[in-house]
Design an enzyme around this catalytic site. Sequence first.
Site, PDB file in Angstrom:
ATOM      1  N   SER A 126       0.792  -1.221   0.000  1.00  0.00           N
ATOM      2  CA  SER A 126       0.000   0.000   0.000  1.00  0.00           C
ATOM      3  C   SER A 126       0.827   1.275   0.000  1.00  0.00           C
ATOM      4  O   SER A 126       0.270   2.372   0.102  1.00  0.00           O
ATOM      5  CB  SER A 126      -0.938  -0.002   1.218  1.00  0.00           C
ATOM      6  OG  SER A 126      -0.200  -0.068   2.429  1.00  0.00           O
ATOM      7  N   TYR A 147      17.386  -1.134  11.755  1.00  0.00           N
ATOM      8  CA  TYR A 147      16.938  -1.470  10.398  1.00  0.00           C
ATOM      9  C   TYR A 147      18.060  -2.188   9.651  1.00  0.00           C
ATOM     10  O   TYR A 147      17.835  -3.222   9.004  1.00  0.00           O
ATOM     11  CB  TYR A 147      16.544  -0.184   9.675  1.00  0.00           C
ATOM     12  CG  TYR A 147      16.213  -0.345   8.212  1.00  0.00           C
ATOM     13  CD1 TYR A 147      14.945  -0.761   7.808  1.00  0.00           C
ATOM     14  CD2 TYR A 147      17.159  -0.045   7.227  1.00  0.00           C
ATOM     15  CE1 TYR A 147      14.640  -0.891   6.460  1.00  0.00           C
ATOM     16  CE2 TYR A 147      16.860  -0.178   5.888  1.00  0.00           C
ATOM     17  CZ  TYR A 147      15.600  -0.596   5.504  1.00  0.00           C
ATOM     18  OH  TYR A 147      15.293  -0.726   4.167  1.00  0.00           O
ATOM     19  N   ASP A 161      -1.179  -8.585   9.033  1.00  0.00           N
ATOM     20  CA  ASP A 161      -0.026  -8.182   9.826  1.00  0.00           C
ATOM     21  C   ASP A 161       1.018  -9.288   9.703  1.00  0.00           C
ATOM     22  O   ASP A 161       0.845 -10.386  10.256  1.00  0.00           O
ATOM     23  CB  ASP A 161      -0.433  -7.981  11.282  1.00  0.00           C
ATOM     24  CG  ASP A 161       0.729  -7.570  12.179  1.00  0.00           C
ATOM     25  OD1 ASP A 161       1.872  -7.509  11.692  1.00  0.00           O
ATOM     26  OD2 ASP A 161       0.475  -7.328  13.376  1.00  0.00           O
ATOM     27  N   LYS A 202      17.951  -6.034   8.108  1.00  0.00           N
ATOM     28  CA  LYS A 202      18.164  -6.298   6.689  1.00  0.00           C
ATOM     29  C   LYS A 202      19.393  -7.178   6.460  1.00  0.00           C
ATOM     30  O   LYS A 202      19.446  -7.935   5.479  1.00  0.00           O
ATOM     31  CB  LYS A 202      18.296  -4.984   5.927  1.00  0.00           C
ATOM     32  CG  LYS A 202      16.998  -4.187   5.843  1.00  0.00           C
ATOM     33  CD  LYS A 202      15.912  -4.916   5.065  1.00  0.00           C
ATOM     34  CE  LYS A 202      14.683  -4.052   4.843  1.00  0.00           C
ATOM     35  NZ  LYS A 202      13.640  -4.710   4.021  1.00  0.00           N
ATOM     36  N   ASN A 247       7.955  -7.615   0.797  1.00  0.00           N
ATOM     37  CA  ASN A 247       8.370  -6.216   0.819  1.00  0.00           C
ATOM     38  C   ASN A 247       8.064  -5.506   2.135  1.00  0.00           C
ATOM     39  O   ASN A 247       8.709  -4.516   2.469  1.00  0.00           O
ATOM     40  CB  ASN A 247       7.683  -5.472  -0.336  1.00  0.00           C
ATOM     41  CG  ASN A 247       7.790  -3.973  -0.199  1.00  0.00           C
ATOM     42  OD1 ASN A 247       8.847  -3.388  -0.383  1.00  0.00           O
ATOM     43  ND2 ASN A 247       6.671  -3.333   0.138  1.00  0.00           N
ATOM     44  N   ILE A 299       7.700   1.156  -2.393  1.00  0.00           N
ATOM     45  CA  ILE A 299       8.133   0.120  -3.326  1.00  0.00           C
ATOM     46  C   ILE A 299       7.013  -0.887  -3.561  1.00  0.00           C
ATOM     47  O   ILE A 299       6.801  -1.354  -4.688  1.00  0.00           O
ATOM     48  CB  ILE A 299       9.396  -0.589  -2.797  1.00  0.00           C
ATOM     49  CG1 ILE A 299      10.561   0.404  -2.713  1.00  0.00           C
ATOM     50  CG2 ILE A 299       9.781  -1.758  -3.684  1.00  0.00           C
ATOM     51  CD1 ILE A 299      11.809  -0.159  -2.046  1.00  0.00           C
TER      52      ILE A 299
END
Length: 243
Positions: free
Chosen positions: A14, A151, A58, A155, A85, A17
């Site tokens: 939504s 973050y 979720d 990743k 994503n 990316i």
Amino acid sequence: MRATPRVAVVSGGSSGIGWAFVETLLDEGYLVYACGRDAGRLARLKDAFPTAQVIPCDVTDRRSVRAFFRTIRNAHDRIDLLVSNAGGSREVDLARLDLCTDLTGEIRVNYEGAVNLIAESLPLLRAGAPSNLVIVGSGYGLVPSARVPLYSASKAALHSLAKTLHSTWASLAITVTEVCPPVVDTPSVQHRQVRKMPPHDVVAQALAGARRGKATVYPGKTRFLPLLNRLAPTLAERIVAKS
């Protein structure tokens, strides 16, 4: 002969990316299922693309993810493409933490959420084989940024998982491709005055790489990171740490 239309699933569809993936895949003729947590954003996605199948989910909640794929399984016997994503980032100063700081939010969304999504999708990806899994990572997964350390760590874990899946799922005829973009022009980084890559460019390169069977795609300036990290890792860390 493969039944049509092809079925694609995009988590975090939504915004940013994910939105670009939904738009691109619809244009390519896919039947697209998109999920997210924000009802308002999902409603705007549905308004923009009425043919998209929009379902709240979720990814950090395994039961929610299981229900999401149950809906898809009841309508289709396979998935041709999964785009993992969904994610998020925060700017956290590790030198100024307090007891109220949530230190695991990015791990739950960016890593655990991806694991939930990938695990629950496997039966449908196997049924659709040859099929594709695209994992949206980050250049910060290769070299961490002090601005977004949690973050970066999440990743990095995702990067390790993607490499393992690429090799272990090859025998299942499921191609696994990680895309590691630089800073992308999305709502979460509107406040940053840096060069940002358009999300549709990231999507185009990710899909092209996946269709060539590439393990990792480095769009934009991240294409220099693997070489720089090998030849001058200390320099790479200094450059990225400040970015």
